[in-house]
Design a protein around this motif. Structure first.
Motif, PDB file in Angstrom:
ATOM      1  N   LEU A   1      -6.214  -0.511   7.603  1.00  0.00           N
ATOM      2  CA  LEU A   1      -5.253  -1.599   7.712  1.00  0.00           C
ATOM      3  C   LEU A   1      -4.532  -1.525   9.057  1.00  0.00           C
ATOM      4  CD1 LEU A   1      -4.081  -3.950   6.264  1.00  0.00           C
ATOM      5  CD2 LEU A   1      -2.661  -2.406   4.916  1.00  0.00           C
ATOM      6  N   GLN A   2      -4.190  -0.318   9.456  1.00  0.00           N
ATOM      7  CA  GLN A   2      -3.490  -0.143  10.715  1.00  0.00           C
ATOM      8  C   GLN A   2      -4.364  -0.570  11.887  1.00  0.00           C
ATOM      9  OE1 GLN A   2      -2.320   3.930  10.609  1.00  0.00           O
ATOM     10  NE2 GLN A   2      -0.601   3.538   9.243  1.00  0.00           N
TER      11      GLN A   2
ATOM     12  N   GLU B   1      -7.453   3.653   3.393  1.00  0.00           N
ATOM     13  CA  GLU B   1      -7.059   2.237   3.395  1.00  0.00           C
ATOM     14  C   GLU B   1      -5.986   1.961   4.433  1.00  0.00           C
ATOM     15  OE1 GLU B   1      -6.464   0.020  -0.497  1.00  0.00           O
ATOM     16  OE2 GLU B   1      -6.706   2.090  -1.168  1.00  0.00           O
ATOM     17  N   ILE B   2      -5.003   2.864   4.458  1.00  0.00           N
ATOM     18  CA  ILE B   2      -3.913   2.700   5.419  1.00  0.00           C
ATOM     19  C   ILE B   2      -4.457   2.756   6.835  1.00  0.00           C
ATOM     20  CG2 ILE B   2      -1.947   3.901   6.442  1.00  0.00           C
ATOM     21  CD1 ILE B   2      -0.530   3.726   4.102  1.00  0.00           C
TER      22      ILE B   2
ATOM     23  N   LEU C   1       0.832  -1.192   0.000  1.00  0.00           N
ATOM     24  CA  LEU C   1       0.000   0.000   0.000  1.00  0.00           C
ATOM     25  C   LEU C   1       0.872   1.250   0.000  1.00  0.00           C
ATOM     26  CD1 LEU C   1      -2.835   0.961   0.045  1.00  0.00           C
ATOM     27  CD2 LEU C   1      -2.953   0.526   2.504  1.00  0.00           C
TER      28      LEU C   1
ATOM     29  N   ASN D   1      -5.032   8.756   3.517  1.00  0.00           N
ATOM     30  CA  ASN D   1      -5.463   7.518   2.877  1.00  0.00           C
ATOM     31  C   ASN D   1      -6.211   6.630   3.855  1.00  0.00           C
ATOM     32  OD1 ASN D   1      -5.226   4.629   2.048  1.00  0.00           O
ATOM     33  ND2 ASN D   1      -4.359   5.589   0.238  1.00  0.00           N
TER      34      ASN D   1
ATOM     35  N   HIS E   1      -1.146   7.094  15.279  1.00  0.00           N
ATOM     36  CA  HIS E   1      -0.063   6.477  14.528  1.00  0.00           C
ATOM     37  C   HIS E   1       0.719   7.540  13.781  1.00  0.00           C
ATOM     38  CE1 HIS E   1      -3.018   6.796  11.238  1.00  0.00           C
ATOM     39  NE2 HIS E   1      -1.945   7.065  10.551  1.00  0.00           N
ATOM     40  N   GLU E   2       1.839   7.136  13.319  1.00  0.00           N
ATOM     41  CA  GLU E   2       2.694   8.061  12.610  1.00  0.00           C
ATOM     42  C   GLU E   2       3.376   7.287  11.493  1.00  0.00           C
ATOM     43  OE1 GLU E   2       6.482  10.454  14.022  1.00  0.00           O
ATOM     44  OE2 GLU E   2       4.732  10.679  15.317  1.00  0.00           O
ATOM     45  N   LEU E   3       3.145   7.730  10.292  1.00  0.00           N
ATOM     46  CA  LEU E   3       3.745   7.034   9.157  1.00  0.00           C
ATOM     47  C   LEU E   3       4.559   8.012   8.351  1.00  0.00           C
ATOM     48  CD1 LEU E   3       4.070   4.695   7.132  1.00  0.00           C
ATOM     49  CD2 LEU E   3       1.917   5.407   6.115  1.00  0.00           C
TER      50      LEU E   3
ATOM     51  N   ASP F   1       5.428  16.051   1.526  1.00  0.00           N
ATOM     52  CA  ASP F   1       4.042  15.921   1.081  1.00  0.00           C
ATOM     53  C   ASP F   1       3.213  15.274   2.165  1.00  0.00           C
ATOM     54  OD1 ASP F   1       3.372  16.555  -1.910  1.00  0.00           O
ATOM     55  OD2 ASP F   1       5.439  15.840  -1.897  1.00  0.00           O
ATOM     56  N   GLU F   2       1.933  15.564   2.120  1.00  0.00           N
ATOM     57  CA  GLU F   2       1.047  14.921   3.079  1.00  0.00           C
ATOM     58  C   GLU F   2       0.184  13.897   2.384  1.00  0.00           C
ATOM     59  OE1 GLU F   2      -1.032  17.932   5.217  1.00  0.00           O
ATOM     60  OE2 GLU F   2       0.841  18.745   6.008  1.00  0.00           O
ATOM     61  N   ILE F   3      -0.106  12.850   3.092  1.00  0.00           N
ATOM     62  CA  ILE F   3      -0.912  11.774   2.536  1.00  0.00           C
ATOM     63  C   ILE F   3      -2.126  11.579   3.418  1.00  0.00           C
ATOM     64  CG2 ILE F   3      -0.925   9.354   1.877  1.00  0.00           C
ATOM     65  CD1 ILE F   3       2.139   9.447   2.481  1.00  0.00           C
TER      66      ILE F   3
ATOM     67  N   LEU G   1       5.193  12.112   3.470  1.00  0.00           N
ATOM     68  CA  LEU G   1       6.009  11.584   2.389  1.00  0.00           C
ATOM     69  C   LEU G   1       7.127  12.600   2.221  1.00  0.00           C
ATOM     70  CD1 LEU G   1       6.292   9.515   0.130  1.00  0.00           C
ATOM     71  CD2 LEU G   1       4.494  10.692  -1.110  1.00  0.00           C
TER      72      LEU G   1
ATOM     73  N   GLU H   1       8.760   4.445   7.787  1.00  0.00           N
ATOM     74  CA  GLU H   1       8.750   4.236   9.216  1.00  0.00           C
ATOM     75  C   GLU H   1       7.314   4.380   9.679  1.00  0.00           C
ATOM     76  OE1 GLU H   1      10.768   6.698  12.679  1.00  0.00           O
ATOM     77  OE2 GLU H   1      12.121   6.097  11.075  1.00  0.00           O
ATOM     78  N   LEU H   2       6.791   3.339  10.261  1.00  0.00           N
ATOM     79  CA  LEU H   2       5.410   3.375  10.731  1.00  0.00           C
ATOM     80  C   LEU H   2       5.390   3.045  12.203  1.00  0.00           C
ATOM     81  CD1 LEU H   2       2.325   3.390  10.442  1.00  0.00           C
ATOM     82  CD2 LEU H   2       2.469   1.014   9.732  1.00  0.00           C
ATOM     83  N   ILE H   3       4.809   3.925  12.975  1.00  0.00           N
ATOM     84  CA  ILE H   3       4.673   3.668  14.401  1.00  0.00           C
ATOM     85  C   ILE H   3       3.198   3.755  14.766  1.00  0.00           C
ATOM     86  CG2 ILE H   3       5.407   4.325  16.706  1.00  0.00           C
ATOM     87  CD1 ILE H   3       7.773   5.725  15.502  1.00  0.00           C
ATOM     88  N   LEU H   4       2.683   2.681  15.314  1.00  0.00           N
ATOM     89  CA  LEU H   4       1.303   2.681  15.789  1.00  0.00           C
ATOM     90  C   LEU H   4       1.325   2.811  17.304  1.00  0.00           C
ATOM     91  CD1 LEU H   4      -0.161  -0.319  13.718  1.00  0.00           C
ATOM     92  CD2 LEU H   4      -0.064   2.091  13.107  1.00  0.00           C
ATOM     93  N   TYR H   5       0.556   3.728  17.820  1.00  0.00           N
ATOM     94  CA  TYR H   5       0.469   3.904  19.263  1.00  0.00           C
ATOM     95  C   TYR H   5      -0.895   3.406  19.729  1.00  0.00           C
ATOM     96  CZ  TYR H   5       4.403   7.082  18.606  1.00  0.00           C
ATOM     97  OH  TYR H   5       5.607   7.629  18.281  1.00  0.00           O
TER      98      TYR H   5
END
Lengths: 145, 145
Positions: free
Chosen positions: B115-116, B111-112, A115, B109, B130-132, B105-107, B96, A131-135
């Motif tokens: 999914l998270q 779906e993400i 994705l 989405n 979260h932080e992606l 850039d900012e996203i 991004l 880098e993905l961090i879920l809190y």
DNA sequence: GTGGTTGCAAAGACTTTGCATTGTT
DNA sequence: AACAATGCAAAGTCTTTGCAACCAC
């Protein structure tokens, strides 16, 4: 001996850059691999110090940078500082952190990877890393009240 | 007057916490909103300073914390420090970043997001935040060689 | 007037750097 | 022998804190 593979990778990297394979670097690598979880430089330094008293903080900092560079360690920046953690071949992992107790889980999920690639592409980027961090609140802490 | 909505949010927050609505806080908020992109405290401070010379760095730090707390600013930790950036109602956005030129850039989405949530649930977590961050090469930099 | 807020400077936390010495190749 | 690496302490960054003066309510 333990950690053959990692040491081989490190050695190869060291040689390719014309650096020297000092005792200290090997010790930092070993302790880092034994711990095998996400830690701050400070935590790592304390553990190394207790085993090898005359190793300097600066060396730990310097070595961790090398380990990141050669792919043996990942680097994550959290609110309270940098954490280093093991990286395994080809599986990029993301993080799941409990906001109550600080528990640290790793996530490996191909769907997310795909994705992300797609989203980057839509914006015209070639994805290099992420880098993905879920809190959240972990199961233990949910029970506690 | 500009930024009615944001000021209302801030005021409500200020009152709810029995804080005071000082000139400085309003100025920090205004400049932050005018800039309307991700910036470091230092950048923000410089811009505020040029307009309002006798405002202190500490106030900027203190105010940005409040803005994060009341949801008017997001906070992202990059390799070279913290960045603050606007947050809009209900849409969590991810980032991004171009590793060559630093373009940001900012996203957004869905779906993400979903999914998270699912992944967190699988691990027994209740997701809070979260932080992606995706790192890549942007279209401009791809052309440059 | 009460008690939060400010600017400043000092203190803190974390990380990097300079340098003389030591160690690897 | 050449030169990278080390430990230490000093210097840098970025951020927070203590405090007297100040200001919003």
């Amino acid at each position: 001996m333990e950690f053959e593979r990692e040491k081989k990778i490190f050695n190869k990297f060291i040689k390719s850059k014309n650096l020297r394979c000092s005792d200290q670097r090997i010790k930092v690598l070993e302790v880092f691999l034994i711990i095998n979880k996400h830690i701050s430089v400070d935590e790592l330094y304390k553990m190394i110090k207790s085993k090898y008293p005359n190793i300097g903080m600066a060396t730990v900092y310097r070595t961790m940078k090398l380990l990141v560079e050669c792919g043996l360690s990942g680097e994550t920046r959290l609110n309270d500082g940098v954490r280093y953690g093991p990286l395994f071949r080809n599986d990029h992992h993301d993080h799941l952190i409990c906001v109550r107790c600080g528990r640290f889980d790793e996530i490996i999920n191909i769907e997310i990877e795909n994705l992300q690639k797609r989203i980057a592409k839509e914006k015209g980027y070639i994805l290099e890393n992420h880098e993905l961090i879920l809190y959240g609140i972990c199961s233990e802490c949910q029970k506690k009240k």
